[in-house]
Design a protein around this motif. Structure first.
Motif, PDB file in Angstrom:
ATOM      1  N   SER A  18       0.835  -1.122   0.138  1.00 51.49           N
ATOM      2  CA  SER A  18       0.284   0.099   0.104  1.00 51.49           C
ATOM      3  C   SER A  18       0.884   1.270  -0.023  1.00 51.49           C
ATOM      4  N   ALA A  19       1.879   1.110   0.566  1.00 55.22           N
ATOM      5  CA  ALA A  19       2.987   2.358   0.903  1.00 55.22           C
ATOM      6  C   ALA A  19       3.846   2.509  -0.610  1.00 55.22           C
ATOM      7  N   PHE A  20       4.331   1.546  -1.239  1.00 52.60           N
ATOM      8  CA  PHE A  20       5.340   1.610  -2.056  1.00 52.60           C
ATOM      9  C   PHE A  20       4.769   1.096  -3.443  1.00 52.60           C
ATOM     10  N   GLY A  21       3.648   0.632  -3.675  1.00 55.05           N
ATOM     11  CA  GLY A  21       3.218  -0.222  -5.003  1.00 55.05           C
ATOM     12  C   GLY A  21       3.199  -1.510  -4.691  1.00 55.05           C
ATOM     13  N   VAL A  22       2.981  -2.249  -5.845  1.00 49.79           N
ATOM     14  CA  VAL A  22       3.140  -3.645  -6.041  1.00 49.79           C
ATOM     15  C   VAL A  22       4.258  -4.224  -5.965  1.00 49.79           C
ATOM     16  N   ASN A  23       5.231  -3.493  -6.839  1.00 48.13           N
ATOM     17  CA  ASN A  23       6.573  -3.907  -7.270  1.00 48.13           C
ATOM     18  C   ASN A  23       7.488  -2.572  -6.593  1.00 48.13           C
ATOM     19  N   GLY A  24       7.627  -2.798  -5.427  1.00 48.04           N
ATOM     20  CA  GLY A  24       8.222  -1.582  -4.678  1.00 48.04           C
ATOM     21  C   GLY A  24       9.679  -1.749  -4.542  1.00 48.04           C
ATOM     22  N   PHE A  25      10.222  -2.932  -5.033  1.00 52.86           N
ATOM     23  CA  PHE A  25      11.732  -3.147  -5.060  1.00 52.86           C
ATOM     24  C   PHE A  25      12.189  -2.615  -6.238  1.00 52.86           C
ATOM     25  N   ALA A  26      11.575  -2.643  -7.450  1.00 51.99           N
ATOM     26  CA  ALA A  26      11.730  -2.225  -8.722  1.00 51.99           C
ATOM     27  C   ALA A  26      11.661  -0.688  -8.583  1.00 51.99           C
TER      28      ALA A  26
END
Length: 88
Positions: A18-26
């Motif tokens: 919810s904070a960084f999106g579905v693919n927060g690592f990329a």
């Protein structure tokens, strides 16, 4: 014991999505690239100055002198163009 660890882990995953999106690592990799380049450049200059050692105090004076000598011809060209083309 596994179920006791899975509930907080799932909560953390849901919060991260919810904070960084579905693919927060990329997203973090693309957002952090300019910061990494800036920090690496700063450490590079610190390393260069450290290698120079006792003569590091002369670098600012040398850089200022070089910049002034590079800017003088540009200023004279601007003055020449300003004389040719009258600005109102």
């Amino acid at each position: 014991m596994v179920s006791a660890l899975l509930v907080p882990a799932q909560g953390a995953v849901i919060w991260c999505q919810s904070a960084f999106g579905v693919n927060g690592f990329a997203r973090a990799q693309t957002d952090a690239a300019p910061i990494v380049v800036g920090v690496a450049s700063a450490f590079g200059w610190i390393t260069v100055i450290q290698e120079i050692g006792p003569l590091a105090w002369i670098i600012p004076a040398l850089l200022i002198t070089i910049l002034i000598r590079a800017i003088k011809p540009v200023i004279s060209i601007v003055k020449y163009v300003k004389q040719i083309i009258p600005f109102q």
